[in-house]
Design an enzyme around this catalytic site. Structure first.
Site, PDB file in Angstrom:
ATOM      1  N   ARG A  20      33.977  40.351  38.798  1.00  0.00           N
ATOM      2  CA  ARG A  20      32.612  41.031  37.477  1.00  0.00           C
ATOM      3  C   ARG A  20      33.012  42.068  38.415  1.00  0.00           C
ATOM      4  O   ARG A  20      32.001  42.096  39.763  1.00  0.00           O
ATOM      5  CB  ARG A  20      31.808  39.951  37.887  1.00  0.00           C
ATOM      6  CG  ARG A  20      30.277  40.826  37.275  1.00  0.00           C
ATOM      7  CD  ARG A  20      28.710  39.943  36.855  1.00  0.00           C
ATOM      8  NE  ARG A  20      27.459  40.694  36.779  1.00  0.00           N
ATOM      9  CZ  ARG A  20      27.757  40.123  35.022  1.00  0.00           C
ATOM     10  NH1 ARG A  20      28.200  39.473  34.117  1.00  0.00           N
ATOM     11  NH2 ARG A  20      26.206  41.288  34.635  1.00  0.00           N
ATOM     12  N   GLU A  42      38.682  35.999  33.075  1.00  0.00           N
ATOM     13  CA  GLU A  42      37.270  35.486  33.362  1.00  0.00           C
ATOM     14  C   GLU A  42      36.846  37.314  34.119  1.00  0.00           C
ATOM     15  O   GLU A  42      35.573  37.031  34.605  1.00  0.00           O
ATOM     16  CB  GLU A  42      37.219  34.668  34.857  1.00  0.00           C
ATOM     17  CG  GLU A  42      37.467  33.424  34.288  1.00  0.00           C
ATOM     18  CD  GLU A  42      36.684  33.014  32.910  1.00  0.00           C
ATOM     19  OE1 GLU A  42      35.488  32.901  33.210  1.00  0.00           O
ATOM     20  OE2 GLU A  42      37.001  32.172  32.349  1.00  0.00           O
ATOM     21  N   GLU A  78      39.408  40.265  38.454  1.00  0.00           N
ATOM     22  CA  GLU A  78      39.452  38.855  37.874  1.00  0.00           C
ATOM     23  C   GLU A  78      38.027  38.371  37.733  1.00  0.00           C
ATOM     24  O   GLU A  78      37.492  37.260  38.003  1.00  0.00           O
ATOM     25  CB  GLU A  78      40.019  38.078  38.316  1.00  0.00           C
ATOM     26  CG  GLU A  78      41.888  38.009  38.276  1.00  0.00           C
ATOM     27  CD  GLU A  78      42.752  37.261  39.036  1.00  0.00           C
ATOM     28  OE1 GLU A  78      43.120  35.872  38.442  1.00  0.00           O
ATOM     29  OE2 GLU A  78      43.526  37.341  39.606  1.00  0.00           O
TER      30      GLU A  78
END
Length: 345
Positions: free
Chosen positions: A225, A207, A223
């Site tokens: 952005r 992710e 994990e």
């Protein structure tokens, strides 16, 4: 022949649409501040005049270029030039006399390669206007295809008994199709764009996402952005679903960054830069205007201020009081420690 000092250069193979417009360019070995003798060989092949310039490289010039590079002991580049004789795709040389605003797709791609090859870090190279120079492209199992030409190519593939898979429609390709930095793990290659800078020891989980002109010093665990323009310091951990606010999103000018040994908890977010050894509690989104209650060592309220007033400061813990809902800040008594074994990639 001009031997003007060159900021960066590269020669590579790319894709053009039916109109002759560049869709993408792959530079196998881009160079930053190249040696004068290499510059001279490329200038001769490109019939270089001055300034920033990209030119189509004809196959008949490749032999001369390969020999010239061999003569100045640039043997690895000479081998690449020799290999390109077999190319069925257009070849290009790009020479950047200075780090000016890019003016063409080949220039943008050269700068994106410099970032992903770790030759420059985010914010160390001029990408002004780059987004507008790139076409929105279908990235497929047959490579880059102009969107207007996609239906015909899909039909052709079907008639050949195969399916042309469209993996994404975007201005930027995935980094792993162009550059594989040493010492990194990327669980889902589609989530790291070309132009990302990934330092040694970086792990990008499924992710995790890293945009262009952004990245990590490494080692880091990502994990969440990492938005365009954001750089993450060594030893920091971005928990699942967390977010860093990019300067492109809101049209602002604040450069968001994360210092060393920081922790962004799962589903947290920041709209201010963090100094070293800072922690943001899981689920807490900290924007520049968030009202934060500053606490002393005894847990007593000192004053209330906007989060932007704490931007870049070190050793801070941001949390939300579960009883009254207010956002609090106090001294961070522990910093994140990454598992070294997990980051020996």
């Amino acid at each position: 022949m001009s031997t003007t000092k060159i900021f960066a250069c590269g020669f590579g193979v790319g894709t053009q649409n039916a109109k002759g417009e560049w869709l993408e360019v792959y530079y196998p070995k881009p160079l930053l501040n190249p040696a004068p003798e290499i510059v001279e060989a490329l200038q001769a092949a490109c019939q270089y005049s001055e300034g920033n310039q990209s030119c189509t490289l004809t196959v008949d010039r490749l032999s001369a270029l390969s020999e010239a590079l061999d003569a100045v002991n640039a043997h690895d580049l000479a081998v690449i030039a020799e290999q390109m004789k077999r190319s069925h795709r257009p070849l290009v040389i790009t020479l950047l006399a200075e780090d000016a605003d890019p003016q063409s797709t080949p220039e943008v791609y050269l700068k994106l390669h410099l970032l992903s090859h770790r030759l420059v870090k985010p914010h160390q190279i001029n990408l002004t206007g780059a987004f507008g120079l790139l076409k929105n492209v279908a990235w497929t199992t047959d490579g880059a295809i102009d969107l207007e030409e996609l239906p015909a190519r899909q039909l052709q593939a079907r008639m050949e008994g195969r399916i042309l898979t469209v993996e994404s429609i975007d201005k930027f390709p995935r980094m792993a199709d162009y550059v594989i930095p040493t010492g990194v793990r990327i669980a889902d290659a589609s989530r790291v764009r070309l132009g990302a800078y990934l330092g040694e020891g970086t792990t990008i989980m499924h992710e995790g996402f890293v945009n262009f002109n952004a990245g990590t010093e490494g080692p880091s665990m990502i994990e969440g952005r990492v938005s365009a323009g954001v750089f993450i310091g060594a030893g920091s951990d971005l928990g699942g679903g967390c977010s860093t606010m990019g300067t492109l999103s809101g049209g602002g000018s604040i450069i968001i960054s994360v210092g060393e040994r920081c922790l962004l908890g799962a589903n947290s977010g920041i709209g201010i830069p963090l100094g070293d050894r800072c922690t943001v509690e899981a689920g807490l989104y900290l924007t520049a205007g968030t009202k934060v209650v500053l606490l002393d060592a005894a847990g007593q309220e000192v004053k209330t201020l906007a989060a932007r007033e704490l931007a870049g400061q070190t050793d801070l813990l941001f949390r939300r009081n579960s009883l009254n809902g207010r956002v609090e800040c106090l001294a961070n008594r522990s910093a994140v420690e990454l598992n070294a074994a997990l980051h020996k990639n």
